[in-house]
Design a protein around this motif. Structure first.
Motif, PDB file in Angstrom:
ATOM      1  N   ILE A  44      29.755 -64.645   3.888  1.00 28.72           N
ATOM      2  CA  ILE A  44      29.089 -64.336   5.169  1.00 28.72           C
ATOM      3  C   ILE A  44      28.150 -63.154   4.983  1.00 28.72           C
ATOM      4  O   ILE A  44      28.507 -62.164   4.345  1.00 28.72           O
ATOM      5  N   MET A  45      26.956 -63.253   5.520  1.00 32.94           N
ATOM      6  CA  MET A  45      26.002 -62.134   5.511  1.00 32.94           C
ATOM      7  C   MET A  45      25.454 -61.990   6.932  1.00 32.94           C
ATOM      8  O   MET A  45      24.921 -62.961   7.492  1.00 32.94           O
ATOM      9  N   LYS A  46      25.571 -60.796   7.497  1.00 28.83           N
ATOM     10  CA  LYS A  46      25.116 -60.641   8.880  1.00 28.83           C
ATOM     11  C   LYS A  46      24.740 -59.200   9.156  1.00 28.83           C
ATOM     12  O   LYS A  46      25.113 -58.294   8.413  1.00 28.83           O
ATOM     13  N   ASP A  47      24.004 -59.008  10.204  1.00 25.40           N
ATOM     14  CA  ASP A  47      23.626 -57.643  10.573  1.00 25.40           C
ATOM     15  C   ASP A  47      23.143 -57.594  12.016  1.00 25.40           C
ATOM     16  O   ASP A  47      22.776 -58.620  12.603  1.00 25.40           O
ATOM     17  N   VAL A  51      16.297 -61.155  12.909  1.00 26.70           N
ATOM     18  CA  VAL A  51      16.605 -62.136  11.871  1.00 26.70           C
ATOM     19  C   VAL A  51      16.003 -61.696  10.539  1.00 26.70           C
ATOM     20  O   VAL A  51      16.621 -61.848   9.477  1.00 26.70           O
ATOM     21  N   ASN A  52      14.809 -61.126  10.601  1.00 24.41           N
ATOM     22  CA  ASN A  52      14.121 -60.679   9.387  1.00 24.41           C
ATOM     23  C   ASN A  52      14.967 -59.731   8.546  1.00 24.41           C
ATOM     24  O   ASN A  52      14.831 -59.697   7.325  1.00 24.41           O
ATOM     25  N   ASN A  53      15.826 -58.954   9.227  1.00 18.73           N
ATOM     26  CA  ASN A  53      16.702 -58.009   8.506  1.00 18.73           C
ATOM     27  C   ASN A  53      17.572 -58.723   7.477  1.00 18.73           C
ATOM     28  O   ASN A  53      17.994 -58.117   6.493  1.00 18.73           O
ATOM     29  N   LEU A  54      17.855 -59.998   7.746  1.00 18.92           N
ATOM     30  CA  LEU A  54      18.736 -60.731   6.826  1.00 18.92           C
ATOM     31  C   LEU A  54      18.136 -60.792   5.424  1.00 18.92           C
ATOM     32  O   LEU A  54      18.851 -60.762   4.430  1.00 18.92           O
ATOM     33  N   TYR A  55      16.795 -60.853   5.367  1.00 21.51           N
ATOM     34  CA  TYR A  55      16.135 -60.930   4.049  1.00 21.51           C
ATOM     35  C   TYR A  55      16.401 -59.673   3.220  1.00 21.51           C
ATOM     36  O   TYR A  55      16.300 -59.697   2.005  1.00 21.51           O
ATOM     37  N   ASN A  56      16.701 -58.561   3.909  1.00 17.31           N
ATOM     38  CA  ASN A  56      16.910 -57.301   3.180  1.00 17.31           C
ATOM     39  C   ASN A  56      18.367 -57.087   2.771  1.00 17.31           C
ATOM     40  O   ASN A  56      18.683 -56.089   2.121  1.00 17.31           O
ATOM     41  N   LEU A  57      19.245 -57.976   3.176  1.00 20.79           N
ATOM     42  CA  LEU A  57      20.657 -57.753   2.840  1.00 20.79           C
ATOM     43  C   LEU A  57      20.872 -57.967   1.345  1.00 20.79           C
ATOM     44  O   LEU A  57      20.362 -58.929   0.751  1.00 20.79           O
ATOM     45  N   GLU A  58      21.639 -57.073   0.768  1.00 17.47           N
ATOM     46  CA  GLU A  58      21.874 -57.153  -0.667  1.00 17.47           C
ATOM     47  C   GLU A  58      22.636 -58.436  -1.001  1.00 17.47           C
ATOM     48  O   GLU A  58      23.665 -58.725  -0.372  1.00 17.47           O
TER      49      GLU A  58
END
Ligand code: AGP
Length: 612
Positions: A44-47, A51-58
């Motif tokens: 799971i990856m979330k923030d 939505v664009n922030n998801l591209y920056n998740l490690e």
């Protein structure tokens, strides 16, 4: 409101999911997340935030899974935060769930699960779902192939409220399960791949073939198969429906904002909505079988809706009453559903909803149906929930409407309601035939007249620039222009955050005129020749008290000393809103732009209001 996307196929799921979420951004949200199956376990990856922030998740780029679910959350239970964002795990990370809707009994379920040893990491109502699934899964000692499906079904039967749910599981890593109750969800069928979304535009670029689930129908998806089940887990057949919408309809196509594009699409939306329903002088509704006797038996028509759709209802009250001679009551769905209205089999209840997913409107429809009234849904979305509940459904053909502020849906709804009023009136033979002929002619001319209005925007732009810093404005009108003033005012509020009121001009003196002072902006709509003189008197009253006035009219009022007069073409009063609303939509748009606001996604608002 929340948005859901899902993918099962052979492509990398994460990029399809994030792009899908971006297409759902217009629904309104405050956090976003995805879950994919990576080598038989769930990631799971979330923030919080865009939505664009998801591209920056490690690590997001390292996701290789080809099955996944995704969500944009519009906070209801628990503030916007990473922990509260979806997807949610169960305690053993065996299931990931995204959910749209509200679980009303989540407190009880949560307490029961805590007693059983479960713990919770979020404040959401949703987190009970993966843990309930976990509970039922572990209780089941069989080795059944459908064990996960059984657990999902058992969990859902414990839920009270509304839900559209997607589930993936490390216990069944080649599948995805979806189910809905009173919350939107569509399944797009591809070739060796399938898609899920809260609404059609999000996945329209991948497929035009859709399945629509009814309440408590479960879909078990694999890459090349979709099986549907009822609550007894008996397999059921479901047909696909082809959607004619062009995927371009969900793109900006060179316009700066969807709202502007949709304002400019109104001539075509009106034309398409008229379509073949009005040809050779005849109004035809193949979907309806209203007999003269049935229509004669009616003693009341209710038109029920929310927001802009309700305003379209207020406009059409006049034409229905004038042509059909049946009393019409227009009601706000959230009020109607709780006020015990007088409904019986002599009532025709018409429900208007662009999205077809508005919770209050659907509930109001169910109420009338349960009391024996015939229900008719007007929607822009084929297969939407409201159309599946209603006895009859007719569609506007506005194409996808993406901007939160509704524009082309409104004018298409008025167009369709006008045709419906003519259809009923011709069956009833209660109206003057010359009047009906004139209305038909004018309706056919409306699209080109709207085009004319759209050519004349410079004055509105200038006036918007002049008044964009104001805090309060008034929209005034009499008769049908009053109905338009309500919609003009709503548009301004929604996207410019300026307080405004739509008021009946004649009512001004009974209170609100106390608020008129030097510099207050008043927009007056005057299209009914019979009422223009009276409206002018009301405008004089506010000018005398220092108001800045913009007049939208089809009468010759230029050179009469008013600050600004926007002249629109003449047309029958009953359908003049198709033209008079356009300058008001543009006015709101230019003010919002001038203020540098997010025109298409105004704060706190959602495109489909799928909860009460
Ligand atoms: C319109 O600009 C609004 N965003 C809103 O009032 C909307 O019309 C209302 O929520 C009803 O939506 P529906 O037509 O999809 O049911």
């Amino acid at each position: 409101m929340c948005g859901i996307v899902g993918y099962i196929g052979n492509k990398k799921a994460s990029s399809i999911l994030i792009q899908g979420l971006q297409r759902l951004e217009y629904r309104g949200y405050d956090s976003a997340g995805i879950a994919t199956i990576e080598k038989n376990s769930i990631k799971i990856m979330k923030d919080k935030g865009r939505v664009n922030n998801l591209y920056n998740l490690e690590g997001i780029d390292n996701l290789e899974g080809t099955i996944g679910i995704a969500h944009t959350r519009w906070a209801t239970h628990g503030k916007p935060s990473k922990d509260n964002a979806h997807p949610h795990y169960d305690n053993d990370n065996m299931f990931a769930v995204v959910h749209n809707g509200i679980i009303e009994n989540y407190n009880e379920l949560r307490s029961e699960l805590i007693e059983k040893g479960y713990h919770f990491v979020s404040q959401t109502d949703t987190e009970v779902i993966p843990n309930l699934i976990n509970y039922y899964y572990k209780q089941d000692k069989t080795k059944d192939d459908n064990k996960v499906l059984k657990a999902v079904k058992n969990a859902c039967m414990d839920l009270i409220g509304s839900f559209a749910i997607e589930v993936i599981s490390s216990e069944s890593p080649e599948n995805m399960i979806v189910v809905r109750k009173d919350s939107p969800l569509v399944i797009g069928k591809g070739y060796k791949e399938n898609y899920i979304a809260s609404d059609i535009p999000a996945i329209l670029s991948y497929t035009k073939d859709f399945y629509f689930l009814n309440d408590y129908e479960f879909a078990l998806l694999s890459r090349d198969k979709i099986k549907f089940y009822d609550t007894n887990l008996v397999e059921i057949d479901k047909p696909t429906k082809s959607i004619e919408w062009d995927s371009k309809g969900a793109e900006k196509d060179g316009y700066e904002h969807f709202m502007l594009k949709e304002i400019y699409e109104q001539p075509i939306a009106i034309r398409e909505t008229i379509g073949t329903r009005l040809s050779n002088g005849k109004v035809i509704f193949d979907e309806l079988d209203f007999s003269k006797e049935y229509l004669q038996s009616l003693n009341k028509i209710f038109i029920v809706a929310c927001g802009t759709a309700m305003h379209a209802g207020i406009v059409s009250k006049t034409i229905f009453e004038r042509l059909c001679k049946i009393p019409v009551e227009v009601e706000i769905a959230s009020e109607f559903r709780y006020r015990d209205p007088l409904i019986d089999e002599k009532t025709l209840a018409i429900y208007i909803s662009q999205s077809g997913e508005t919770a209050d409107t659907i509930a109001a429809l169910k109420l009338a149906k349960s009391k024996g009234a015939k229900t008719l849904a007007i929607s822009n979305v084929i297969g939407s929930s409201i159309t599946r509940e209603a006895d009859y459904s007719i569609y506007t053909h506005a194409g996808p409407e993406i901007a939160v502020a509704s524009t082309k849906a409104y004018t298409s709804q008025i167009t369709l309601l006008t045709l419906l009023a003519i259809y009923c009136s011709e069956k009833l033979e209660r109206a003057d035939s010359d009047k009906i002929t004139k209305l038909k002619e004018d309706l056919l001319e409306a699209p080109s007249k709207v085009e004319e209005v759209l050519k004349n925007t410079s004055q509105i732009k200038k006036f918007a620039k002049k008044v964009h810093k104001e805090k309060d404005m008034f929209f005034l009108g009499r008769g049908i222009d009053y109905a338009v003033s309500l919609e003009g005012s709503l548009k301004l509020k929604e996207i410019s955050y300026i307080h405004s009121e739509g008021y009946a001009s004649g009512e001004l003196k009974h209170g609100p005129i106390a608020l008129i002072d030097t510099g207050v902006t008043v927009i007056s709509i005057m299209t009914d020749p019979k009422l223009v003189e009276k409206s002018i008197s009301n405008v004089q009253e506010v000018i005398t008290r220092g108001a800045k006035v913009l007049i939208v009219t089809n009468q010759d009022l230029e050179n009469k000393g008013f600050e600004l007069v926007i002249k629109i073409p003449e047309i029958s009063t009953e359908i003049s809103p198709l033209l008079s609303i356009v300058p008001l939509q543009l006015f709101a748009y230019y003010i919002s732009k001038e203020k540098g606001l997010d025109v298409d996604k105004p704060r706190n608002l959602a495109k489909s209001v799928t909860v009460e």
